[in-house]
Each structure stands twice: as structure tokens, then as C-alpha cells.
Design a protein around this motif. Structure first.
Motif, PDB file in Angstrom:
ATOM      1  N   GLU A 129       0.843  -1.191   0.000  1.00  0.00           N
ATOM      2  CA  GLU A 129       0.000   0.000   0.000  1.00  0.00           C
ATOM      3  C   GLU A 129       0.880   1.244   0.000  1.00  0.00           C
ATOM      4  O   GLU A 129       2.077   1.185   0.267  1.00  0.00           O
ATOM      5  CB  GLU A 129      -0.900  -0.002   1.237  1.00  0.00           C
ATOM      6  CG  GLU A 129      -1.891  -1.153   1.293  1.00  0.00           C
ATOM      7  CD  GLU A 129      -2.739  -1.109   2.545  1.00  0.00           C
ATOM      8  OE1 GLU A 129      -2.496  -0.226   3.397  1.00  0.00           O
ATOM      9  OE2 GLU A 129      -3.647  -1.942   2.676  1.00  0.00           O
ATOM     10  N   ASP A 130       0.273   2.368  -0.320  1.00  0.00           N
ATOM     11  CA  ASP A 130       0.990   3.640  -0.271  1.00  0.00           C
ATOM     12  C   ASP A 130       0.030   4.723   0.228  1.00  0.00           C
ATOM     13  O   ASP A 130      -0.943   5.034  -0.443  1.00  0.00           O
ATOM     14  CB  ASP A 130       1.530   4.005  -1.652  1.00  0.00           C
ATOM     15  CG  ASP A 130       2.374   5.285  -1.615  1.00  0.00           C
ATOM     16  OD1 ASP A 130       2.962   5.553  -0.544  1.00  0.00           O
ATOM     17  OD2 ASP A 130       2.415   5.992  -2.629  1.00  0.00           O
ATOM     18  N   PRO A 131       0.262   5.265   1.411  1.00  0.00           N
ATOM     19  CA  PRO A 131       1.384   4.964   2.309  1.00  0.00           C
ATOM     20  C   PRO A 131       1.100   3.734   3.171  1.00  0.00           C
ATOM     21  O   PRO A 131      -0.019   3.241   3.219  1.00  0.00           O
ATOM     22  CB  PRO A 131       1.465   6.230   3.159  1.00  0.00           C
ATOM     23  CG  PRO A 131       0.036   6.684   3.256  1.00  0.00           C
ATOM     24  CD  PRO A 131      -0.576   6.379   1.914  1.00  0.00           C
ATOM     25  N   ILE A 132       2.150   3.275   3.842  1.00  0.00           N
ATOM     26  CA  ILE A 132       2.033   2.224   4.842  1.00  0.00           C
ATOM     27  C   ILE A 132       2.141   2.887   6.210  1.00  0.00           C
ATOM     28  O   ILE A 132       3.127   3.575   6.492  1.00  0.00           O
ATOM     29  CB  ILE A 132       3.140   1.167   4.669  1.00  0.00           C
ATOM     30  CG1 ILE A 132       2.973   0.430   3.340  1.00  0.00           C
ATOM     31  CG2 ILE A 132       3.122   0.177   5.826  1.00  0.00           C
ATOM     32  CD1 ILE A 132       4.115  -0.500   3.022  1.00  0.00           C
ATOM     33  N   VAL A 133       1.145   2.699   7.054  1.00  0.00           N
ATOM     34  CA  VAL A 133       1.166   3.265   8.402  1.00  0.00           C
ATOM     35  C   VAL A 133       1.385   2.115   9.379  1.00  0.00           C
ATOM     36  O   VAL A 133       0.607   1.149   9.414  1.00  0.00           O
ATOM     37  CB  VAL A 133      -0.142   4.013   8.724  1.00  0.00           C
ATOM     38  CG1 VAL A 133      -0.081   4.585  10.134  1.00  0.00           C
ATOM     39  CG2 VAL A 133      -0.389   5.114   7.697  1.00  0.00           C
ATOM     40  N   ALA A 134       2.464   2.216  10.157  1.00  0.00           N
ATOM     41  CA  ALA A 134       2.836   1.127  11.059  1.00  0.00           C
ATOM     42  C   ALA A 134       3.011   1.647  12.479  1.00  0.00           C
ATOM     43  O   ALA A 134       3.270   2.838  12.704  1.00  0.00           O
ATOM     44  CB  ALA A 134       4.131   0.470  10.589  1.00  0.00           C
ATOM     45  N   ASN A 135       2.870   0.748  13.443  1.00  0.00           N
ATOM     46  CA  ASN A 135       3.121   1.057  14.849  1.00  0.00           C
ATOM     47  C   ASN A 135       4.567   0.715  15.203  1.00  0.00           C
ATOM     48  O   ASN A 135       5.140  -0.229  14.629  1.00  0.00           O
ATOM     49  CB  ASN A 135       2.177   0.270  15.758  1.00  0.00           C
ATOM     50  CG  ASN A 135       0.733   0.689  15.576  1.00  0.00           C
ATOM     51  OD1 ASN A 135       0.422   1.878  15.522  1.00  0.00           O
ATOM     52  ND2 ASN A 135      -0.158  -0.301  15.467  1.00  0.00           N
ATOM     53  N   PRO A 136       5.183   1.441  16.120  1.00  0.00           N
ATOM     54  CA  PRO A 136       6.543   1.099  16.543  1.00  0.00           C
ATOM     55  C   PRO A 136       6.614  -0.340  17.036  1.00  0.00           C
ATOM     56  O   PRO A 136       5.715  -0.820  17.728  1.00  0.00           O
ATOM     57  CB  PRO A 136       6.821   2.088  17.686  1.00  0.00           C
ATOM     58  CG  PRO A 136       5.909   3.249  17.411  1.00  0.00           C
ATOM     59  CD  PRO A 136       4.670   2.649  16.814  1.00  0.00           C
ATOM     60  N   GLY A 137       7.672  -1.057  16.638  1.00  0.00           N
ATOM     61  CA  GLY A 137       7.851  -2.447  17.025  1.00  0.00           C
ATOM     62  C   GLY A 137       7.240  -3.435  16.049  1.00  0.00           C
ATOM     63  O   GLY A 137       7.501  -4.640  16.141  1.00  0.00           O
ATOM     64  N   GLN A 138       6.432  -2.942  15.122  1.00  0.00           N
ATOM     65  CA  GLN A 138       5.792  -3.812  14.134  1.00  0.00           C
ATOM     66  C   GLN A 138       6.804  -4.243  13.072  1.00  0.00           C
ATOM     67  O   GLN A 138       7.774  -3.541  12.788  1.00  0.00           O
ATOM     68  CB  GLN A 138       4.636  -3.052  13.477  1.00  0.00           C
ATOM     69  CG  GLN A 138       3.820  -3.829  12.478  1.00  0.00           C
ATOM     70  CD  GLN A 138       2.675  -2.985  11.915  1.00  0.00           C
ATOM     71  OE1 GLN A 138       2.232  -2.011  12.540  1.00  0.00           O
ATOM     72  NE2 GLN A 138       2.202  -3.358  10.727  1.00  0.00           N
TER      73      GLN A 138
END
Length: 213
Positions: A129-138
């Protein structure tokens, strides 16, 4: 001073890149297409190039279907082989030899390129995907696959303006970032290159959410 001067004498391995005439089909090198093979090598002193098709030495005027461009007003020397309206005999192995005429014992260096009727510039598909939204540690995995190109393209990953995270794992066209952090935010690009036409490039933006106070 003399030691520094002689240390600088060198001849890199030559590289052949291939291009079609502007405005012609990019997917394949069909018949009646004009193709340019460009040979270049970094060197000191200046390099001289020669071409062979199979075992046949090519020179200007030796083949009416071939033109050889000498360097004019360019920084560093290159030589371009122009194949006008490809003929069956033009699909062959081409060898470019770079020489500094044995200056200080530096040997000649050669590179071979096989031109076929399936030679084609690279194409890729980015499964992300664009953008990719991630959580810290993922753990974030980006998958890039080659969908075309002959010879077989090489896939690489780059991060705009930054080096890839130190803990990145590369497996072919797959980039894995375990335990992602906010410092890993950025634009990541997959680049496919096989020295035919322009490299293919696709990008995605990874956004890592900040830690809550």
C-alpha cells in the motif's frame, strides 16, 4: 607526489547499456528498430574502445548496418554502436573491449552483451500500500516482483535520502524491517535494472506512528 599519481592510474570494468530510438516501443526490440549499445568505463589515462560481434571485429564502414560514434566534447570517453533497423544477424553477442594501451601495465578489460529479439527493459510490481502506516515495534514487509526484462533484471531497495535501516533483511525483491521505529519513516523504492533502457522504479511511503507521551 609520484606515488599518488601512479596510484590514481586505473581502468574500471566497462559497462554496456542498451537503448532504443526515442518514440519506439519500449517492451521489446522488434525488427526494424534502431538500437544503440553504449560502452563506458572510468579510467585514467583515457580509454579506447573496440567492438566485436561474435568473433567479427567491427569498424566504421565495415558493415552498412552499423555506425560507430566516437566521443566528441564529452567528459570521459565513450563509444556507441548504432545498429540501424535490426537485421537477423544483429541478434548476436557483442563484446566491448576497453584499453589504455598497456600504460603502466594496465591490462585491457572486456564485457559481453547478448542482444536477442526478446531483449527488453525491466518492469516491476510493488505489492504494498501507499502509504504504509505502522506502529513502533511492528514488522513491515515490502514485496517487489519483476514482471519483465531481458536479460534478467537485478532488484535493489533504496531509501530516499537515507540508508536502509540497519536491521533490514533483504531476500531478492523482499525487504523486511523487523521492530520498526519512528526513525525508519521514509520513502522506500524498489529499483529494477538490467542495463536495457531506463531502470524501473516504484516507491511507497512508510509512516511510523510516534510513541504516546
Amino acid at each position: 607526489m609520484a606515488a599518488m599519481f601512479f596510484k590514481y592510474l586505473d581502468l574500471d570494468d566497462p559497462v554496456v547499456t542498451v537503448h532504443q530510438s526515442v518514440g519506439e516501443a519500449k517492451e521489446q526490440f522488434y525488427y526494424e528498430r534502431t538500437v544503440f549499445l553504449r560502452c563506458a568505463a572510468n579510467s585514467n589515462p583515457p580509454v579506447r574502445y573496440s567492438w566485436r560481434r561474435g568473433h567479427e571485429f567491427l569498424s566504421q564502414g565495415s558493415d552498412k548496418g552499423v555506425e560507430i560514434y566516437e566521443p566528441f566534447f564529452t567528459q570521459g570517453e565513450t563509444k556507441i554502436l548504432k545498429l540501424k533497423n535490426l537485421r537477423p544477424q544483429d541478434y548476436a553477442n557483442y563484446t566491448c573491449t576497453a584499453s589504455v594501451r598497456s600504460v603502466c601495465g594496465i591490462p585491457d578489460k572486456s564485457v559481453l552483451f547478448q542482444l536477442t529479439n526478446t531483449t527488453a527493459s525491466p518492469s516491476i510490481k510493488l505489492l504494498a500500500e501507499d502509504p504504509i502506516v505502522a506502529n513502533p515495534g511492528q514488522t513491515v514487509t515490502l514485496v517487489c516482483i519483476s514482471t519483465g526484462g531481458e536479460p534478467m533484471p537485478v532488484l535493489t531497495w533504496v531509501r530516499h535520502g537515507e540508508t536502509l535501516p540497519q536491521n533490514s533483511l533483504l531476500n531478492g525483491g523482499t525487504l523486511t524491517i523487523p521492530a520498526i521505529s519512528t526513525e525508519d519513516t521514509g520513502i522506500y523504492s524498489c529499483v529494477s535494472s538490467n542495463n536495457v533502457g531506463n531502470p524501473a522504479k516504484k516507491s511507497t511511503n512508510i509512516i511510523v506512528r510516534g510513541m504516546c507521551p
